[in-house]
Write a protein that holds these residues in place. Sequence first.
Motif, PDB file in Angstrom:
ATOM      1  N   ILE A  72       0.832  -1.210   0.000  1.00 23.43           N
ATOM      2  CA  ILE A  72       0.000   0.000   0.000  1.00 23.43           C
ATOM      3  C   ILE A  72       0.867   1.261   0.000  1.00 23.43           C
ATOM      4  CG2 ILE A  72      -1.601   1.344   1.409  1.00 23.43           C
ATOM      5  CD1 ILE A  72      -2.948  -1.267   2.184  1.00 23.43           C
ATOM      6  N   VAL A  73       1.923   1.271   0.802  1.00 25.00           N
ATOM      7  CA  VAL A  73       2.770   2.453   0.901  1.00 25.00           C
ATOM      8  C   VAL A  73       3.530   2.698  -0.399  1.00 25.00           C
ATOM      9  CG1 VAL A  73       4.804   3.377   2.061  1.00 25.00           C
ATOM     10  CG2 VAL A  73       2.978   2.379   3.411  1.00 25.00           C
ATOM     11  N   ASP A 201      -6.690   3.410   8.153  1.00 28.51           N
ATOM     12  CA  ASP A 201      -7.308   4.447   7.320  1.00 28.51           C
ATOM     13  C   ASP A 201      -6.270   5.433   6.799  1.00 28.51           C
ATOM     14  OD1 ASP A 201      -9.767   3.282   7.788  1.00 28.51           O
ATOM     15  OD2 ASP A 201     -10.163   4.520   9.559  1.00 28.51           O
ATOM     16  N   ARG A 202      -5.309   5.798   7.634  1.00 27.18           N
ATOM     17  CA  ARG A 202      -4.260   6.721   7.198  1.00 27.18           C
ATOM     18  C   ARG A 202      -3.392   6.096   6.114  1.00 27.18           C
ATOM     19  NH1 ARG A 202      -3.173  11.132  10.498  1.00 27.18           N
ATOM     20  NH2 ARG A 202      -4.488  11.250  12.357  1.00 27.18           N
ATOM     21  N   PHE A 203      -3.060   4.811   6.287  1.00 22.60           N
ATOM     22  CA  PHE A 203      -2.241   4.151   5.274  1.00 22.60           C
ATOM     23  C   PHE A 203      -3.013   3.988   3.962  1.00 22.60           C
ATOM     24  CE2 PHE A 203      -0.062   2.287   9.123  1.00 22.60           C
ATOM     25  CZ  PHE A 203       1.088   3.051   8.970  1.00 22.60           C
ATOM     26  N   THR A 204      -4.306   3.740   4.055  1.00 23.77           N
ATOM     27  CA  THR A 204      -5.121   3.628   2.851  1.00 23.77           C
ATOM     28  C   THR A 204      -5.132   4.942   2.074  1.00 23.77           C
ATOM     29  OG1 THR A 204      -6.533   1.960   3.895  1.00 23.77           O
ATOM     30  CG2 THR A 204      -7.403   3.068   1.949  1.00 23.77           C
ATOM     31  N   HIS A 210       0.619  11.106  -3.088  1.00 19.80           N
ATOM     32  CA  HIS A 210       0.975  12.304  -2.328  1.00 19.80           C
ATOM     33  C   HIS A 210      -0.054  13.418  -2.489  1.00 19.80           C
ATOM     34  CE1 HIS A 210       3.041  16.167  -1.634  1.00 19.80           C
ATOM     35  NE2 HIS A 210       3.698  15.515  -0.687  1.00 19.80           N
ATOM     36  N   ASP A 211      -0.493  13.647  -3.720  1.00 26.25           N
ATOM     37  CA  ASP A 211      -1.401  14.761  -3.975  1.00 26.25           C
ATOM     38  C   ASP A 211      -2.752  14.558  -3.289  1.00 26.25           C
ATOM     39  OD1 ASP A 211       0.565  15.927  -5.491  1.00 26.25           O
ATOM     40  OD2 ASP A 211      -0.184  15.127  -7.396  1.00 26.25           O
ATOM     41  N   VAL A 212      -3.307  13.358  -3.418  1.00 27.28           N
ATOM     42  CA  VAL A 212      -4.605  13.085  -2.802  1.00 27.28           C
ATOM     43  C   VAL A 212      -4.498  13.144  -1.283  1.00 27.28           C
ATOM     44  CG1 VAL A 212      -6.425  11.372  -2.534  1.00 27.28           C
ATOM     45  CG2 VAL A 212      -5.344  11.683  -4.753  1.00 27.28           C
ATOM     46  N   ALA A 213      -3.443  12.536  -0.722  1.00 27.87           N
ATOM     47  CA  ALA A 213      -3.278  12.553   0.728  1.00 27.87           C
ATOM     48  C   ALA A 213      -3.112  13.973   1.262  1.00 27.87           C
ATOM     49  CB  ALA A 213      -2.081  11.693   1.117  1.00 27.87           C
ATOM     50  N   SER A 214      -2.338  14.786   0.557  1.00 26.21           N
ATOM     51  CA  SER A 214      -2.126  16.167   0.994  1.00 26.21           C
ATOM     52  C   SER A 214      -3.408  16.986   0.900  1.00 26.21           C
ATOM     53  CB  SER A 214      -1.026  16.825   0.161  1.00 26.21           C
ATOM     54  OG  SER A 214       0.194  16.123   0.303  1.00 26.21           O
ATOM     55  N   SER A 215      -4.202  16.734  -0.142  1.00 25.94           N
ATOM     56  CA  SER A 215      -5.464  17.470  -0.279  1.00 25.94           C
ATOM     57  C   SER A 215      -6.450  17.128   0.825  1.00 25.94           C
ATOM     58  CB  SER A 215      -6.092  17.171  -1.645  1.00 25.94           C
ATOM     59  OG  SER A 215      -6.490  15.812  -1.733  1.00 25.94           O
ATOM     60  N   LEU A 216      -6.279  15.950   1.448  1.00 27.99           N
ATOM     61  CA  LEU A 216      -7.151  15.538   2.548  1.00 27.99           C
ATOM     62  C   LEU A 216      -6.567  15.898   3.916  1.00 27.99           C
ATOM     63  CD1 LEU A 216      -8.268  12.035   1.201  1.00 27.99           C
ATOM     64  CD2 LEU A 216      -9.609  14.146   1.253  1.00 27.99           C
ATOM     65  N   GLY A 217      -5.475  16.643   3.912  1.00 24.98           N
ATOM     66  CA  GLY A 217      -4.880  17.098   5.163  1.00 24.98           C
ATOM     67  C   GLY A 217      -3.986  16.087   5.842  1.00 24.98           C
ATOM     68  N   ARG A 222       5.136  11.595   6.435  1.00 27.42           N
ATOM     69  CA  ARG A 222       5.193  11.007   7.778  1.00 27.42           C
ATOM     70  C   ARG A 222       4.502   9.654   7.836  1.00 27.42           C
ATOM     71  NH1 ARG A 222       3.910  16.119  11.874  1.00 27.42           N
ATOM     72  NH2 ARG A 222       5.797  17.329  11.371  1.00 27.42           N
ATOM     73  N   VAL A 223       3.363   9.533   7.171  1.00 24.86           N
ATOM     74  CA  VAL A 223       2.647   8.261   7.186  1.00 24.86           C
ATOM     75  C   VAL A 223       3.452   7.183   6.477  1.00 24.86           C
ATOM     76  CG1 VAL A 223       0.559   7.078   6.432  1.00 24.86           C
ATOM     77  CG2 VAL A 223       0.405   9.375   7.373  1.00 24.86           C
ATOM     78  N   VAL A 224       4.061   7.533   5.342  1.00 21.50           N
ATOM     79  CA  VAL A 224       4.905   6.573   4.624  1.00 21.50           C
ATOM     80  C   VAL A 224       6.094   6.165   5.483  1.00 21.50           C
ATOM     81  CG1 VAL A 224       6.442   6.286   2.647  1.00 21.50           C
ATOM     82  CG2 VAL A 224       4.189   7.308   2.335  1.00 21.50           C
ATOM     83  N   ALA A 225       6.714   7.132   6.139  1.00 22.93           N
ATOM     84  CA  ALA A 225       7.848   6.820   7.018  1.00 22.93           C
ATOM     85  C   ALA A 225       7.428   5.889   8.156  1.00 22.93           C
ATOM     86  CB  ALA A 225       8.447   8.106   7.573  1.00 22.93           C
TER      87      ALA A 225
END
Length: 321
Positions: A72-73, A201-204, A210-217, A222-225
């Motif tokens: 997933i990551v 949920d965060r990993f999903t 990157h773009d979608v995750a950043s747009s959702l705040g 950090r989550v990938v790390a």
Amino acid sequence: MSARARMAAALALVAGLAAASLFVGVSDVSLSGILQGQDRDWLVLVESRIPRMLALVLSGASMAIAGLLMQIVIRNRFVEPSNAGTMEAAGLGLLVMTLVAPAAPVIAKMAVGAAFALAGTALFLAILRRVPLRDPMLVPLIGLLLSGVLYAGTSFLAYRFDVLQGLLAWTQGDLSGVLRGRYELLWLGAAVAGLAWFAADRFTVAGLGHDVASSLGLSHRRVVALGLAIVALVTAVVVVSVGRIPFLGLIVPNIVSLALGDNMRRAVPWVAVSGAGLVLACDILGRTIRAPYEIPVGTVMGLIGSAIFLVLILRGGRRAA
């Protein structure tokens, strides 16, 4: 059949495999002897069979979850710790600790192995960023090349310093030496793997890019790390405790995703149960196919996993076509 009924059936199957593994092996252990309180049967059961069964369940569930998290990551269904350089890097870290500080406690060796595993995974990701990936199949191929290079370097060091036998113990996935007092570190690996479910949920969301995750705040980096740190720690714990179990983290998440889709929160329990059941089945097979001799579970898992991996690659190629 409802989802709860299917999960109950899966748990019953794994429980049956776990019970069967207690009575398979060179030493004869019978249910009647245990019920009669025979000292020899109880000694073998408590000191060897139960620790080995728990080690199989914990390592199988942990590595399957680590494989799911890594896929997933990294956003590729064909990667896992054994074909991305993670396991080989962990083995290199353990070898370095064996050469530099052989008397260090197991927890220190595990920490160094986790650091090396994280570094190996970071190197894998750095290579992916520099290579144009026109085909998703290139990702596992690059990982296999990196794994081969790391393993070759580790083998050379082990041969040079005459510790090749210890290296083989880490790479074969042999549980014949698992006894009470030598597997408990796997509970830590299972607890760390459990973090993937709490943060599913965060990993999903991070797996969407990157773009979608950043747009959702969400802080994608950090989550990938965090995800890669969990994978590295779980891999180090499993390698230092039972050795290398290849392809487990690849085939189990893929098979589960075919049935449940890409919802990580729904997939984690199934991946854990399926991983534990598959490792138990492979170990029972390895102990019975050439009894009284034993084939390491890593060898059996490698044979079965490589065949399923090939099927998954061919299936993916037909989809792309």
